[in-house]
Design a protein around this motif. Structure first.
Motif, PDB file in Angstrom:
ATOM      1  N   LEU A  90       0.834  -1.203   0.000  1.00 50.84           N
ATOM      2  CA  LEU A  90       0.000   0.000   0.000  1.00 50.84           C
ATOM      3  C   LEU A  90       0.865   1.248   0.000  1.00 50.84           C
ATOM      4  O   LEU A  90       0.619   2.191  -0.767  1.00 50.84           O
ATOM      5  CB  LEU A  90      -0.924   0.003   1.214  1.00 50.84           C
ATOM      6  CG  LEU A  90      -1.757   1.271   1.416  1.00 50.84           C
ATOM      7  CD1 LEU A  90      -2.684   1.521   0.227  1.00 50.84           C
ATOM      8  CD2 LEU A  90      -2.551   1.192   2.716  1.00 50.84           C
ATOM      9  N   LEU A  91       1.902   1.269   0.835  1.00 47.97           N
ATOM     10  CA  LEU A  91       2.781   2.435   0.882  1.00 47.97           C
ATOM     11  C   LEU A  91       3.475   2.639  -0.461  1.00 47.97           C
ATOM     12  O   LEU A  91       3.621   3.770  -0.932  1.00 47.97           O
ATOM     13  CB  LEU A  91       3.818   2.252   1.995  1.00 47.97           C
ATOM     14  CG  LEU A  91       4.171   3.517   2.776  1.00 47.97           C
ATOM     15  CD1 LEU A  91       2.959   3.992   3.567  1.00 47.97           C
ATOM     16  CD2 LEU A  91       5.320   3.247   3.739  1.00 47.97           C
ATOM     17  N   ASN A  92       3.892   1.547  -1.090  1.00 48.10           N
ATOM     18  CA  ASN A  92       4.545   1.644  -2.401  1.00 48.10           C
ATOM     19  C   ASN A  92       3.585   2.160  -3.471  1.00 48.10           C
ATOM     20  O   ASN A  92       3.999   2.885  -4.389  1.00 48.10           O
ATOM     21  CB  ASN A  92       5.093   0.276  -2.821  1.00 48.10           C
ATOM     22  CG  ASN A  92       6.325  -0.127  -2.045  1.00 48.10           C
ATOM     23  OD1 ASN A  92       7.075   0.712  -1.542  1.00 48.10           O
ATOM     24  ND2 ASN A  92       6.565  -1.425  -1.932  1.00 48.10           N
ATOM     25  N   LEU A  93       2.319   1.808  -3.373  1.00 51.26           N
ATOM     26  CA  LEU A  93       1.319   2.315  -4.315  1.00 51.26           C
ATOM     27  C   LEU A  93       1.112   3.813  -4.113  1.00 51.26           C
ATOM     28  O   LEU A  93       1.019   4.583  -5.074  1.00 51.26           O
ATOM     29  CB  LEU A  93      -0.003   1.574  -4.128  1.00 51.26           C
ATOM     30  CG  LEU A  93      -0.002   0.093  -4.536  1.00 51.26           C
ATOM     31  CD1 LEU A  93      -1.277  -0.585  -4.032  1.00 51.26           C
ATOM     32  CD2 LEU A  93       0.133  -0.079  -6.037  1.00 51.26           C
ATOM     33  N   ILE A  94       1.059   4.240  -2.852  1.00 49.47           N
ATOM     34  CA  ILE A  94       0.881   5.658  -2.567  1.00 49.47           C
ATOM     35  C   ILE A  94       2.080   6.464  -3.058  1.00 49.47           C
ATOM     36  O   ILE A  94       1.930   7.537  -3.647  1.00 49.47           O
ATOM     37  CB  ILE A  94       0.660   5.880  -1.052  1.00 49.47           C
ATOM     38  CG1 ILE A  94      -0.666   5.262  -0.610  1.00 49.47           C
ATOM     39  CG2 ILE A  94       0.700   7.368  -0.712  1.00 49.47           C
ATOM     40  CD1 ILE A  94      -0.863   5.238   0.901  1.00 49.47           C
ATOM     41  N   ALA A  95       3.288   5.920  -2.836  1.00 51.29           N
ATOM     42  CA  ALA A  95       4.507   6.641  -3.212  1.00 51.29           C
ATOM     43  C   ALA A  95       4.787   6.593  -4.707  1.00 51.29           C
ATOM     44  O   ALA A  95       5.585   7.391  -5.211  1.00 51.29           O
ATOM     45  CB  ALA A  95       5.700   6.059  -2.454  1.00 51.29           C
ATOM     46  N   GLY A  96       4.153   5.654  -5.431  1.00 50.34           N
ATOM     47  CA  GLY A  96       4.391   5.532  -6.863  1.00 50.34           C
ATOM     48  C   GLY A  96       5.460   4.533  -7.227  1.00 50.34           C
ATOM     49  O   GLY A  96       5.823   4.400  -8.400  1.00 50.34           O
ATOM     50  N   THR A 145      -2.345   9.026  -9.809  1.00 49.33           N
ATOM     51  CA  THR A 145      -2.278   7.566  -9.908  1.00 49.33           C
ATOM     52  C   THR A 145      -1.257   7.097 -10.933  1.00 49.33           C
ATOM     53  O   THR A 145      -0.568   6.087 -10.716  1.00 49.33           O
ATOM     54  CB  THR A 145      -3.664   6.997 -10.276  1.00 49.33           C
ATOM     55  OG1 THR A 145      -4.652   7.569  -9.412  1.00 49.33           O
ATOM     56  CG2 THR A 145      -3.681   5.485 -10.148  1.00 49.33           C
ATOM     57  N   ARG A 146      -1.150   7.778 -12.047  1.00 55.68           N
ATOM     58  CA  ARG A 146      -0.262   7.333 -13.128  1.00 55.68           C
ATOM     59  C   ARG A 146       1.036   8.141 -13.170  1.00 55.68           C
ATOM     60  O   ARG A 146       1.763   8.088 -14.168  1.00 55.68           O
ATOM     61  CB  ARG A 146      -0.993   7.447 -14.475  1.00 55.68           C
ATOM     62  CG  ARG A 146      -2.314   6.693 -14.537  1.00 55.68           C
ATOM     63  CD  ARG A 146      -2.164   5.213 -14.235  1.00 55.68           C
ATOM     64  NE  ARG A 146      -3.446   4.535 -14.074  1.00 55.68           N
ATOM     65  CZ  ARG A 146      -3.597   3.341 -13.537  1.00 55.68           C
ATOM     66  NH1 ARG A 146      -2.535   2.690 -13.088  1.00 55.68           N
ATOM     67  NH2 ARG A 146      -4.796   2.797 -13.410  1.00 55.68           N
ATOM     68  N   THR A 147       1.338   8.861 -12.120  1.00 56.59           N
ATOM     69  CA  THR A 147       2.555   9.680 -12.114  1.00 56.59           C
ATOM     70  C   THR A 147       3.699   8.939 -11.443  1.00 56.59           C
ATOM     71  O   THR A 147       3.511   7.960 -10.723  1.00 56.59           O
ATOM     72  CB  THR A 147       2.316  11.018 -11.392  1.00 56.59           C
ATOM     73  OG1 THR A 147       1.990  10.758 -10.013  1.00 56.59           O
ATOM     74  CG2 THR A 147       1.185  11.795 -12.034  1.00 56.59           C
ATOM     75  N   SER A 148       4.913   9.429 -11.663  1.00 54.70           N
ATOM     76  CA  SER A 148       6.133   8.803 -11.134  1.00 54.70           C
ATOM     77  C   SER A 148       6.371   9.218  -9.683  1.00 54.70           C
ATOM     78  O   SER A 148       5.807  10.209  -9.203  1.00 54.70           O
ATOM     79  CB  SER A 148       7.327   9.237 -11.982  1.00 54.70           C
ATOM     80  OG  SER A 148       7.487  10.648 -11.914  1.00 54.70           O
ATOM     81  N   PRO A 149       7.229   8.477  -8.969  1.00 54.29           N
ATOM     82  CA  PRO A 149       7.551   8.857  -7.588  1.00 54.29           C
ATOM     83  C   PRO A 149       8.113  10.270  -7.470  1.00 54.29           C
ATOM     84  O   PRO A 149       7.779  10.992  -6.516  1.00 54.29           O
ATOM     85  CB  PRO A 149       8.585   7.807  -7.168  1.00 54.29           C
ATOM     86  CG  PRO A 149       8.280   6.614  -8.007  1.00 54.29           C
ATOM     87  CD  PRO A 149       7.832   7.177  -9.331  1.00 54.29           C
ATOM     88  N   ASP A 150       8.965  10.684  -8.417  1.00 51.44           N
ATOM     89  CA  ASP A 150       9.542  12.030  -8.314  1.00 51.44           C
ATOM     90  C   ASP A 150       8.483  13.106  -8.535  1.00 51.44           C
ATOM     91  O   ASP A 150       8.541  14.174  -7.921  1.00 51.44           O
ATOM     92  CB  ASP A 150      10.708  12.205  -9.284  1.00 51.44           C
ATOM     93  CG  ASP A 150      10.307  12.004 -10.737  1.00 51.44           C
ATOM     94  OD1 ASP A 150      10.417  12.963 -11.512  1.00 51.44           O
ATOM     95  OD2 ASP A 150       9.887  10.888 -11.106  1.00 51.44           O
ATOM     96  N   TRP A 151       7.497  12.823  -9.371  1.00 53.46           N
ATOM     97  CA  TRP A 151       6.395  13.766  -9.564  1.00 53.46           C
ATOM     98  C   TRP A 151       5.623  13.933  -8.251  1.00 53.46           C
ATOM     99  O   TRP A 151       5.302  15.049  -7.834  1.00 53.46           O
ATOM    100  CB  TRP A 151       5.459  13.265 -10.661  1.00 53.46           C
ATOM    101  CG  TRP A 151       4.246  14.116 -10.888  1.00 53.46           C
ATOM    102  CD1 TRP A 151       3.037  14.046 -10.234  1.00 53.46           C
ATOM    103  CD2 TRP A 151       4.114  15.188 -11.830  1.00 53.46           C
ATOM    104  NE1 TRP A 151       2.168  14.990 -10.707  1.00 53.46           N
ATOM    105  CE2 TRP A 151       2.803  15.706 -11.688  1.00 53.46           C
ATOM    106  CE3 TRP A 151       4.961  15.741 -12.781  1.00 53.46           C
ATOM    107  CZ2 TRP A 151       2.337  16.759 -12.461  1.00 53.46           C
ATOM    108  CZ3 TRP A 151       4.494  16.791 -13.549  1.00 53.46           C
ATOM    109  CH2 TRP A 151       3.195  17.289 -13.391  1.00 53.46           C
TER     110      TRP A 151
END
Length: 242
Positions: A45-51, A68-74
């Motif tokens: 879940l945390l990985n999904l939230i963080a991207g 939802t479809r953005t990268s972690p850095d975004w």
């Protein structure tokens, strides 16, 4: 006003479903703890939230914006930061240099090194690691590495800080030290979502707990009430209800 963070009907499968139609809202100023047995889907879940992972279904929103479809850095530039369960420093760089990276490339737009330096210094102070600023990161003990994870995340100027079992592997005395640091960070205005197996550490900081089992939310609310509920005790503590 939209919640600071919203998770809407999110699902993720790896052959079997590990997060199942999960919904969650986090408001500005919240300190949310997430508990559950191994394999409950908490880190996923945390990985999904963080991207770091993509959703099979559902949406992640930050202040009403669908990311939802953005990268972690975004997402980081939108104010979302996280610590890793296992610290991952740039070991050949100093502690300060590690934290400076977060400051340069964090929320908003990239900063020059000159402008990022005071931000990094402040993050080190908040993580209680300023005295080790010139230490090579690879030489830090485990508590120091955990603090550096905090400092590097704080240097990105987050609105939401995701903590993934940050107290894991520490001695009881070190856990208490880290809890005081996290409590101060939250008091300073950072919203926190914290996964942790060391429940007493969570209870010292959070104002709400969500319990998961097999990817499903089974309880959410007041920490003492959630931890005392028969269903949570059965799946998380292994205590069958009478």
């Amino acid at each position: 006003m939209a919640p600071l963070l919203e998770v809407v009907d999110v699902e993720k499968s790896f052959g079997v479903k590990v997060v199942d139609a999960l919904c969650l809202q986090v408001e500005q100023g919240d300190a949310l703890g997430i508990v559950g047995p191994n394999g409950a889907g908490k880190t996923t879940l945390l990985n999904l939230i963080a991207g770091d992972l993509s959703c099979d279904r559902g949406s992640i929103l930050i202040e009403g914006e669908d990311v939802t479809r953005t990268s972690p850095d975004w997402r980081c530039r939108r104010g979302l930061a996280r610590t890793a369960q296992i610290p991952r420093p740039f070991e050949g760089m100093t502690v300060f240099e590690n934290v400076l990276v977060g400051a340069v490339f964090g929320a908003g737009v990239p900063m020059s090194e000159a402008h990022a330096t005071p931000v990094a210094v402040e993050a080190l102070e908040r993580a209680q690691l300023l005295s080790s600023a010139n230490t090579r990161a690879g030489a830090l003990p485990l508590l120091g590495r955990k603090r550096m994870e905090l400092a590097r995340a704080l240097a990105t100027r987050p609105k939401i800080l995701l903590l993934d079992e940050i107290a894991g592997g520490l001695t009881e005395a070190e856990v208490l030290e880290l809890v005081e640091t996290i409590r101060a960070i939250h008091a300073g205005g950072v919203t926190i979502v914290w996964i942790e197996h060391i429940v007493h550490a969570l209870l010292a900081v959070v104002d709400r707990i969500m319990a998961m089992s097999f990817g499903i939310k089974i309880a959410e609310g007041d920490p003492a009430e959630v931890m005392a509920s028969p269903e949570v005790q059965e799946v998380y503590l292994g205590v069958a209800p009478e």
